[in-house]
Design a protein around this motif. Sequence first.
Motif, short mmCIF file in Angstrom:
data_model
loop_
_atom_site.label_atom_id
_atom_site.label_comp_id
_atom_site.label_asym_id
_atom_site.label_seq_id
_atom_site.Cartn_x
_atom_site.Cartn_y
_atom_site.Cartn_z
N PRO A 27 0.83 -1.21 0.00
CA PRO A 27 0.00 0.00 0.00
C PRO A 27 0.86 1.26 0.00
N LYS A 28 0.26 2.38 -0.29
CA LYS A 28 1.00 3.64 -0.26
C LYS A 28 1.63 3.84 1.11
N GLU A 29 2.76 4.51 1.11
CA GLU A 29 3.54 4.67 2.34
C GLU A 29 2.71 5.23 3.49
N ALA A 30 1.97 6.30 3.23
CA ALA A 30 1.18 6.93 4.30
C ALA A 30 0.12 5.97 4.83
N ASP A 31 -0.53 5.25 3.92
CA ASP A 31 -1.59 4.31 4.34
C ASP A 31 -1.01 3.15 5.14
N LEU A 32 0.14 2.61 4.69
CA LEU A 32 0.75 1.47 5.37
C LEU A 32 1.27 1.89 6.75
N ALA A 34 0.12 4.26 8.65
CA ALA A 34 -1.03 4.44 9.54
C ALA A 34 -1.59 3.09 9.97
N LYS A 35 -1.67 2.16 9.05
CA LYS A 35 -2.22 0.84 9.35
C LYS A 35 -1.38 0.11 10.39
N LEU A 36 -0.06 0.24 10.29
CA LEU A 36 0.84 -0.47 11.18
C LEU A 36 1.19 0.32 12.44
N GLY A 37 0.71 1.56 12.50
CA GLY A 37 1.00 2.38 13.67
C GLY A 37 2.46 2.80 13.74
N LEU A 38 3.04 3.09 12.58
CA LEU A 38 4.45 3.46 12.50
C LEU A 38 4.61 4.86 11.94
N SER A 39 5.76 5.46 12.22
CA SER A 39 6.08 6.72 11.57
C SER A 39 6.54 6.39 10.15
N ARG A 40 6.43 7.37 9.27
CA ARG A 40 6.84 7.12 7.89
C ARG A 40 8.35 6.92 7.80
N SER A 42 10.33 5.42 10.11
CA SER A 42 10.67 4.06 10.52
C SER A 42 10.23 3.06 9.45
N LEU A 43 9.11 3.33 8.78
CA LEU A 43 8.66 2.46 7.71
C LEU A 43 9.66 2.47 6.56
#
Length: 223
Positions: A27-32, A34-40, A42-43
């Motif tokens: 998924p798009k970075e922002a969506d993923l 948010a889904k995983l509860g991570l900062s962009r 760290s993702l």
Amino acid sequence: MAVTDEAIDKIKGMIVSGELQPGEKLPKEADLAAKLGLSRNSLREAVKALSLIQILDVRQGDGTYVTSLEPNLLLGAISFVVDFHHDKSVLDFLQVRRILEPAATALAAERIDAEGIAKLRALADAPSPDAGHEALIEQDLRFHHEIAVFSGNEVLCSLLETLSSPTTRARIWRGLTEDDSWLRTIREHHSIVDALENHDAAAAHAWSTVHTSGVEQWLRRMA
């Protein structure tokens, strides 16, 4: 647990659970994030780490995909490590080869067909020593590679392929210093093929153990 490690674990969890399939686009970075509860941030670090070991494939301008996750792809990281240990740990690699290759040969005995036997029989008839050590080693490598393929186990085949690089040098050294090593190699190759042709897994395992032990024992004597 470090934030990046947590991010890696969460992405890995999505792949292991089947939520993300091989070849699928993330998924798009922002969506993923948010889904995983991570900062962009760290993702991004997690994606970078997973791409280095070829679990993820970052395609500029397109997105990030899960790779095929094929064993030969994922074992690339092990091959990278192996390349740095040729001299220091070659005996360790030979020992691992001695454990794994007889297992692959025993599996091949259960699965190989007549066409495979004919192919191995031709490879067992090594070229004349006058062809040079490079030609002899190349044919030897092909012989062992084909047996691993006939095992039908892709992970085992990939592991043995990875181990071929550091052990090849030792096999060349032995061929150069032992006058009868090639003749012994040919005899042992034919004994392995005979066991495979009879679909005798126990004999195939035994002959492969004898064969793979040769270089290791020689190198221990030379150490």
